[in-house]
Write an enzyme that holds these catalytic residues in place. Structure first.
Site, PDB file in Angstrom:
ATOM      1  CB  SER A 116      -4.648   1.785   3.672  1.00  0.00           C
ATOM      2  OG  SER A 116      -3.727   1.294   2.726  1.00  0.00           O
ATOM      3  CE  LYS A 120      -4.652   1.448  -0.948  1.00  0.00           C
ATOM      4  NZ  LYS A 120      -4.152   0.254  -0.268  1.00  0.00           N
ATOM      5  CB  SER A 139      -0.965   0.011   1.192  1.00  0.00           C
ATOM      6  OG  SER A 139      -2.032  -0.883   0.968  1.00  0.00           O
ATOM      7  CE  LYS A 188      -1.554   4.195   2.593  1.00  0.00           C
ATOM      8  NZ  LYS A 188      -1.585   3.014   3.485  1.00  0.00           N
TER       9      LYS A 188
END
Length: 413
Positions: A156, A96, A93, A258
């Site tokens: 997320s 992202k 992720s 993140k």
């Protein structure tokens, strides 16, 4: 530089250790035995082999149990320490960050508006499976761009990522082309995106260095939206979810960015921290648990702030050289920094500078035009450079004066 420890409460300590999860009621999501089994297996995964790092610091860098890691100075983009920095790995992720960055840039340019409504297609809709993170957008419903941005960054949400990808590019495949074009523009040379979420694909890769470059771009170019990366929770459709970045709860100097996790990628974390005017970016890829990625990031940040410091090789508005000018009303022009310049260097090391001026300047020369550069070195190694600019205008000489200067040059005068 000493590193302070912050203790908010036993609750926070539990969150940081990854041992306290939000209740089912707070997530309003069904319990998945498979997901619980997966989490238990992940918690019991063997420790990753330690990756020794490279750095300019005497005594070397820490050795961290992650497949790849990196420490970057935000201001200069200089890599201060790293291990396997250019190895293409599954980013999970962390992908992202590029998805959110493209949304932020579209908001800045006016291509998107915060209140624009985005429809959730069958393809984007998240069914609440045990294998992916969801914002829990309603099928065929609509959400605003700014809510989707929060859902991507904080929760997320794979559904949020797919929905905005389809809205911006017509399809997730089309959005991946935008992602790769932006990665190329930023200089992310070991990255190739296939989707907007980071769900596993053999062709979907990035490196620690590339992800740090992306994090730096987000902080620099998305200042209006960067505070979202520090938000600890987001509630949408009656479902409140917490940010998975444990350091946001325990270290007030951390303000992003993140987390990521898949079986192939392991546990990953990109973090930014600012202490005493110095901002550092860390990347941890493929470690064995949520606790490990937080602990390794703490270790790397503590080591970075203890071993590096800011240096100002030349003060602003200081004339550092005089450049020769041909065919001008003046023969020379003063050269100096166009803007403040600072470097991050190993603590206690001296910095030397060398001025390099353009030997072929011809008038007219405008004030502020680049006329050379200054290169900084420490222990014989380059640590940075900055452009030198003209401190005044130099007008072009009249015909007779230029003719005389031509003659003088022919005779070496």
């Amino acid at each position: 530089m000493p590193t302070k420890s912050f203790f908010l409460a036993p609750l926070v300590v539990a969150i940081a250790a990854g041992t306290l999860l939000p209740s089912a009621a707070s997530f309003a999501a069904p319990h998945h035995p498979a997901k619980a089994a997966h989490k238990k297996a992940a918690a019991e995964a063997p420790a990753a082999p330690s990756a020794p790092g490279q750095t300019a610091v005497a005594g070397g860098a820490p050795s961290l149990p992650a497949k790849a890691w990196l420490l970057m100075d935000f201001d200069s983009g200089q890599v201060l320490a790293s291990a396997n920095a250019d190895e293409p790995l599954p980013p999970a992720s962390l992908t992202k960050m590029m998805t959110s960055f493209l949304v932020e840039q579209a908001l800045r340019s006016g291509k998107l508006k915060k209140d624009d409504l985005v429809t959730v297609s069958q393809n984007a809709w998240c069914r609440g499976s045990s294998t992916e993170s969801c914002m829990y957008l309603p099928l065929n419903g609509q959400a605003t761009v700014i809510d989707l941005l929060r859902g991507i960054i904080i929760q997320s949400g794979n559904d949020a990522s797919k929905a905005i990808a389809e809205h911006m590019a017509g399809s997730e495949e089309g959005f991946a082309k935008l992602m790769n074009a932006e990665a190329q523009r930023l200089g992310m040379t070991h990255t190739h995106f296939v989707n907007a979420t980071g769900l596993p694909d053999p062709e979907h890769k990035s490196s620690a260095r590339d992800l740090a470059i992306l994090a730096r771009a987000i902080i620099k170019d998305s200042a209006d939206y960067y505070p979202i990366y520090a938000e600890r929770e987001f509630k949408y459709n009656g479902i409140k979810q917490g940010n998975r970045n444990a350091l946001l709860y325990t270290d007030p100097t951390v303000d992003g960015l993140k987390t990521g996790h898949t079986e192939a990628a392991g546990y990953c974390l990109v973090t930014s921290s600012k202490r005493n005017g110095m901002r550092l970016i860390t990347v941890i890829l493929n470690t064995n648990s949520a606790q490990a990625r937080a602990d390794e990031t703490r270790t790397l940040l503590g080591w970075g702030y203890s071993n590096f410091e800011k240096a100002t090789p030349i003060q602003p508005n200081t004339v550092v050289g005089t450049a020769k000018v041909s065919f001008g009303k003046a023969d020379t022009v003063a050269a100096g920094l166009g803007s403040p310049w600072s470097l991050t260097v190993p603590r206690g090391q001296q910095v030397q500078t060398a001025v390099q001026l353009n030997p072929a300047l011809e008038a007219p020369v405008a004030k502020g035009a680049v006329v050379g550069k200054v290169v900084a070195t420490s222990n014989g190694k380059p640590v940075g450079e900055a452009p030198l600019v003209a401190q005044a205008d130099v007008e072009r000489a009249g015909f007779m004066l230029r003719a005389w200067q031509h003659v003088a040059k022919l005779f070496g005068k």
